[in-house]
Write a protein that holds these residues in place. Structure first.
Motif, PDB file in Angstrom:
ATOM      1  N   GLU A  76      -2.143  62.188  61.644  1.00  0.00           N
ATOM      2  CA  GLU A  76      -1.079  61.346  62.200  1.00  0.00           C
ATOM      3  C   GLU A  76       0.069  61.120  61.210  1.00  0.00           C
ATOM      4  O   GLU A  76       1.134  60.654  61.592  1.00  0.00           O
ATOM      5  CB  GLU A  76      -1.641  59.979  62.616  1.00  0.00           C
ATOM      6  N   ILE A  77      -0.150  61.420  59.940  1.00  0.00           N
ATOM      7  CA  ILE A  77       0.858  61.147  58.910  1.00  0.00           C
ATOM      8  C   ILE A  77       1.923  62.239  58.929  1.00  0.00           C
ATOM      9  O   ILE A  77       1.620  63.409  58.757  1.00  0.00           O
ATOM     10  CB  ILE A  77       0.207  61.072  57.510  1.00  0.00           C
ATOM     11  N   PHE A  78       3.182  61.828  59.138  1.00  0.00           N
ATOM     12  CA  PHE A  78       4.256  62.823  59.082  1.00  0.00           C
ATOM     13  C   PHE A  78       5.055  62.705  57.789  1.00  0.00           C
ATOM     14  O   PHE A  78       5.779  63.621  57.413  1.00  0.00           O
ATOM     15  CB  PHE A  78       5.188  62.722  60.303  1.00  0.00           C
ATOM     16  N   TRP A  79       4.928  61.605  57.075  1.00  0.00           N
ATOM     17  CA  TRP A  79       5.578  61.434  55.788  1.00  0.00           C
ATOM     18  C   TRP A  79       4.837  60.366  55.020  1.00  0.00           C
ATOM     19  O   TRP A  79       4.288  59.439  55.621  1.00  0.00           O
ATOM     20  CB  TRP A  79       7.034  61.025  55.984  1.00  0.00           C
ATOM     21  N   MET A  80       4.844  60.485  53.688  1.00  0.00           N
ATOM     22  CA  MET A  80       4.115  59.514  52.880  1.00  0.00           C
ATOM     23  C   MET A  80       4.753  59.410  51.506  1.00  0.00           C
ATOM     24  O   MET A  80       5.212  60.414  50.951  1.00  0.00           O
ATOM     25  CB  MET A  80       2.662  59.938  52.734  1.00  0.00           C
ATOM     26  N   ASP A  81       4.796  58.196  51.003  1.00  0.00           N
ATOM     27  CA  ASP A  81       5.154  58.010  49.604  1.00  0.00           C
ATOM     28  C   ASP A  81       4.097  57.124  48.956  1.00  0.00           C
ATOM     29  O   ASP A  81       3.353  56.435  49.636  1.00  0.00           O
ATOM     30  CB  ASP A  81       6.566  57.454  49.422  1.00  0.00           C
ATOM     31  N   ILE A  82       4.021  57.220  47.654  1.00  0.00           N
ATOM     32  CA  ILE A  82       3.086  56.395  46.887  1.00  0.00           C
ATOM     33  C   ILE A  82       3.934  55.555  45.937  1.00  0.00           C
ATOM     34  O   ILE A  82       4.705  56.109  45.145  1.00  0.00           O
ATOM     35  CB  ILE A  82       2.069  57.256  46.112  1.00  0.00           C
ATOM     36  N   VAL A  83       3.817  54.242  46.062  1.00  0.00           N
ATOM     37  CA  VAL A  83       4.690  53.331  45.317  1.00  0.00           C
ATOM     38  C   VAL A  83       3.897  52.402  44.402  1.00  0.00           C
ATOM     39  O   VAL A  83       2.678  52.329  44.481  1.00  0.00           O
ATOM     40  CB  VAL A  83       5.572  52.505  46.280  1.00  0.00           C
ATOM     41  N   GLU A  84       4.632  51.681  43.573  1.00  0.00           N
ATOM     42  CA  GLU A  84       4.088  50.730  42.596  1.00  0.00           C
ATOM     43  C   GLU A  84       3.295  51.428  41.494  1.00  0.00           C
ATOM     44  O   GLU A  84       2.433  50.829  40.872  1.00  0.00           O
ATOM     45  CB  GLU A  84       3.247  49.640  43.260  1.00  0.00           C
ATOM     46  N   VAL A  85       3.595  52.702  41.253  1.00  0.00           N
ATOM     47  CA  VAL A  85       2.937  53.443  40.181  1.00  0.00           C
ATOM     48  C   VAL A  85       3.719  53.196  38.888  1.00  0.00           C
ATOM     49  O   VAL A  85       4.938  53.334  38.864  1.00  0.00           O
ATOM     50  CB  VAL A  85       2.886  54.952  40.486  1.00  0.00           C
ATOM     51  N   ASN A  86       2.993  52.844  37.841  1.00  0.00           N
ATOM     52  CA  ASN A  86       3.614  52.595  36.540  1.00  0.00           C
ATOM     53  C   ASN A  86       2.714  53.193  35.464  1.00  0.00           C
ATOM     54  O   ASN A  86       1.762  52.557  35.021  1.00  0.00           O
ATOM     55  CB  ASN A  86       3.806  51.091  36.321  1.00  0.00           C
ATOM     56  N   PHE A  87       3.036  54.408  35.046  1.00  0.00           N
ATOM     57  CA  PHE A  87       2.200  55.092  34.065  1.00  0.00           C
ATOM     58  C   PHE A  87       2.311  54.492  32.665  1.00  0.00           C
ATOM     59  O   PHE A  87       1.547  54.848  31.787  1.00  0.00           O
ATOM     60  CB  PHE A  87       2.489  56.592  34.054  1.00  0.00           C
ATOM     61  N   GLU A  88       3.251  53.594  32.462  1.00  0.00           N
ATOM     62  CA  GLU A  88       3.298  52.884  31.181  1.00  0.00           C
ATOM     63  C   GLU A  88       2.129  51.915  31.050  1.00  0.00           C
ATOM     64  O   GLU A  88       1.748  51.533  29.960  1.00  0.00           O
ATOM     65  CB  GLU A  88       4.619  52.139  31.030  1.00  0.00           C
ATOM     66  N   LYS A  89       1.557  51.518  32.167  1.00  0.00           N
ATOM     67  CA  LYS A  89       0.422  50.589  32.167  1.00  0.00           C
ATOM     68  C   LYS A  89      -0.912  51.307  32.004  1.00  0.00           C
ATOM     69  O   LYS A  89      -1.915  50.701  31.689  1.00  0.00           O
ATOM     70  CB  LYS A  89       0.398  49.767  33.462  1.00  0.00           C
ATOM     71  N   GLY A  90      -0.932  52.583  32.261  1.00  0.00           N
ATOM     72  CA  GLY A  90      -2.157  53.377  32.163  1.00  0.00           C
ATOM     73  C   GLY A  90      -1.960  54.688  32.884  1.00  0.00           C
ATOM     74  O   GLY A  90      -1.219  54.748  33.849  1.00  0.00           O
ATOM     75  N   ARG A  91      -2.633  55.708  32.426  1.00  0.00           N
ATOM     76  CA  ARG A  91      -2.449  57.026  33.022  1.00  0.00           C
ATOM     77  C   ARG A  91      -3.709  57.618  33.622  1.00  0.00           C
ATOM     78  O   ARG A  91      -3.699  58.117  34.728  1.00  0.00           O
ATOM     79  CB  ARG A  91      -1.914  58.003  31.983  1.00  0.00           C
ATOM     80  N   LYS A  92      -4.773  57.559  32.892  1.00  0.00           N
ATOM     81  CA  LYS A  92      -5.959  58.326  33.245  1.00  0.00           C
ATOM     82  C   LYS A  92      -6.480  57.991  34.641  1.00  0.00           C
ATOM     83  O   LYS A  92      -6.630  58.871  35.491  1.00  0.00           O
ATOM     84  CB  LYS A  92      -7.050  58.115  32.204  1.00  0.00           C
ATOM     85  N   LYS A  93      -6.773  56.730  34.900  1.00  0.00           N
ATOM     86  CA  LYS A  93      -7.347  56.351  36.196  1.00  0.00           C
ATOM     87  C   LYS A  93      -6.340  56.558  37.333  1.00  0.00           C
ATOM     88  O   LYS A  93      -6.698  57.010  38.415  1.00  0.00           O
ATOM     89  CB  LYS A  93      -7.790  54.891  36.175  1.00  0.00           C
ATOM     90  N   GLY A  94      -5.091  56.223  37.078  1.00  0.00           N
ATOM     91  CA  GLY A  94      -4.072  56.362  38.117  1.00  0.00           C
ATOM     92  C   GLY A  94      -3.835  57.800  38.522  1.00  0.00           C
ATOM     93  O   GLY A  94      -3.779  58.125  39.705  1.00  0.00           O
ATOM     94  N   LYS A  95      -3.695  58.683  37.540  1.00  0.00           N
ATOM     95  CA  LYS A  95      -3.470  60.096  37.847  1.00  0.00           C
ATOM     96  C   LYS A  95      -4.652  60.681  38.609  1.00  0.00           C
ATOM     97  O   LYS A  95      -4.483  61.437  39.567  1.00  0.00           O
ATOM     98  CB  LYS A  95      -3.221  60.869  36.557  1.00  0.00           C
ATOM     99  N   LYS A  96      -5.840  60.315  38.190  1.00  0.00           N
ATOM    100  CA  LYS A  96      -7.051  60.828  38.849  1.00  0.00           C
ATOM    101  C   LYS A  96      -7.102  60.363  40.307  1.00  0.00           C
ATOM    102  O   LYS A  96      -7.361  61.158  41.218  1.00  0.00           O
ATOM    103  CB  LYS A  96      -8.277  60.320  38.089  1.00  0.00           C
ATOM    104  N   THR A  97      -6.824  59.098  40.542  1.00  0.00           N
ATOM    105  CA  THR A  97      -6.906  58.542  41.893  1.00  0.00           C
ATOM    106  C   THR A  97      -5.787  59.092  42.777  1.00  0.00           C
ATOM    107  O   THR A  97      -6.031  59.430  43.943  1.00  0.00           O
ATOM    108  CB  THR A  97      -6.862  57.007  41.849  1.00  0.00           C
TER     109      THR A  97
END
Length: 108
Positions: A76-97
């Protein structure tokens, strides 16, 4: 916070808190029928799952909850964005997820 609640009531916006997610999952799926634009706020995840946000959520959702929902609505998804990402706060878990999210939607 009271102004936010008043606005959501006036605009008939549904709020589902993380501790209600599992018991209201069918309601969420029913709401998400038809083509949808998803603006995915990364801080919906528990802070132990994602460290890459300026607004870590204590007792947020886990990967299984989010990925199972996304898999059910991916057609059903025709477009998607991912927001509130801040790699200055951490990278490893966020990138993996984020990678798991994109993979679950067959985007990588």
């Amino acid at each position: 916070q009271i102004q936010f609640i008043k606005l959501t009531m006036r605009k008939k916006i549904k709020i589902i808190f993380s501790d209600e997610f599992d018991k209201r999952k069918n309601e969420i799926l029913e709401f998400l029928k038809g083509k949808i634009y998803v603006s995915f706020d990364i801080d919906v995840f528990d802070s132990g799952v994602v460290d890459s946000t300026g607004y870590p959520e204590k007792n947020g959702l886990n990967e299984k909850q989010v990925l199972s929902l996304l898999k059910k609505i991916k057609s059903e998804i025709f477009w998607m964005d991912i927001v509130e990402v801040n790699f200055e706060k951490g990278r490893k878990k966020g990138k993996k997820t984020i990678g798991k999210i994109l993979k679950s939607l067959n985007l990588i």
